[in-house]
Design a protein around this motif. Structure first.
Motif, mmCIF file in Angstrom:
data_model
loop_
_atom_site.group_PDB
_atom_site.id
_atom_site.type_symbol
_atom_site.label_atom_id
_atom_site.label_comp_id
_atom_site.label_asym_id
_atom_site.label_seq_id
_atom_site.Cartn_x
_atom_site.Cartn_y
_atom_site.Cartn_z
ATOM 1 N N ARG A 8 0.839 -1.206 0.000
ATOM 2 C CA ARG A 8 0.000 0.000 0.000
ATOM 3 C C ARG A 8 0.874 1.255 0.000
ATOM 4 O O ARG A 8 0.595 2.208 -0.715
ATOM 5 C CB ARG A 8 -0.942 0.030 1.209
ATOM 6 N N ARG A 12 0.752 3.871 -3.002
ATOM 7 C CA ARG A 12 -0.005 5.102 -2.724
ATOM 8 C C ARG A 12 0.796 6.219 -2.067
ATOM 9 O O ARG A 12 0.366 7.373 -2.092
ATOM 10 C CB ARG A 12 -1.195 4.777 -1.836
ATOM 11 N N PRO A 35 -2.112 9.221 2.182
ATOM 12 C CA PRO A 35 -3.082 8.434 1.417
ATOM 13 C C PRO A 35 -3.301 7.025 1.994
ATOM 14 O O PRO A 35 -4.352 6.422 1.767
ATOM 15 C CB PRO A 35 -2.461 8.361 0.020
ATOM 16 N N SER A 39 -6.797 6.097 5.181
ATOM 17 C CA SER A 39 -7.745 5.133 4.621
ATOM 18 C C SER A 39 -8.103 4.123 5.705
ATOM 19 O O SER A 39 -7.302 3.857 6.598
ATOM 20 C CB SER A 39 -7.134 4.414 3.411
ATOM 21 N N GLU A 41 -8.457 0.827 5.555
ATOM 22 C CA GLU A 41 -7.572 -0.334 5.543
ATOM 23 C C GLU A 41 -6.195 0.039 6.084
ATOM 24 O O GLU A 41 -5.601 -0.702 6.871
ATOM 25 C CB GLU A 41 -7.442 -0.877 4.121
#
Length: 187
Positions: A8, A12, A35, A39, A41
């Motif tokens: 991730r 991101r 980012p 989020s 997650e």
């Protein structure tokens, strides 16, 4: 979970190019964890993984606003779900301009308590050290800084000089290598 978070971050949060950092230095690497850390997650992953590096005796986690705001919240929530009492504190960049003039926001633990500082990205360590100084001035013990990414540009040395231990989930080289591997496999 660690591998998923790394992917991730690589997808991101990491960029390669020419960037001017907060320190004024230029770098071919840019890491903006927001980012991921903003989020759902990302918060779930970060809460669990950062909590593993928080000192067992810590009464709270804290960090300099804005980068650490979601981190301290995620870790405090994860600790509550795990049955561990751990408060979340936000360290202001300057004292509140009204009311009490507070530097710290959140449920303050007893004076002398241990607090672990959380940081998204450590470059020179300046932001982390600002938070540490405010917390120490308020009467707390701060021995450890936990970061998502260590850019390996002097932060470790600055922390060591201040009597702190720096623990990081990832080194910049890991994030960059993962991004390169992802780009290669996409070809």
């Amino acid at each position: 979970m660690r591998r998923l978070l790394l992917e991730r971050l690589a997808a991101r949060a990491y960029r390669h190019g020419s960037f001017t950092l907060a320190s004024g230095r230029t770098s071919p690497h840019y890491v903006n964890c927001k980012p991921v850390s903003l989020s759902g997650e990302g918060l779930a992953l970060l809460g669990a993984l950062l909590l593993e590096l928080v000192e067992a005796q810590a009464a709270a986690v804290a960090g300099l606003t804005l980068g650490a705001d979601p981190l301290v919240s995620a870790v405090a929530m994860r600790s509550a779900l795990d049955g561990r009492a751990l408060e979340a504190l936000i360290v202001r960049k300057q004292a509140k301009g009204h009311g009490t003039g507070a530097w710290l926001e959140g449920p303050l633990p007893a004076a002398g308590s241990t607090i672990t500082v959380l940081e998204d990205v450590v470059t020179t360590g300046g932001s982390s050290l600002q938070a540490v100084h405010q917390l120490r001035d308020a009467g707390y013990q701060v021995n450890r800084v936990v970061a998502i990414v260590d850019r390996q540009e002097g932060g470790l040395e600055a922390m060591t000089a201040a009597g702190l231990e720096l623990r990081s989930l990832f080194q910049l080289e890991e994030v960059a290598a993962c991004r390169a591997a992802m780009a290669e496999s996409a070809r």
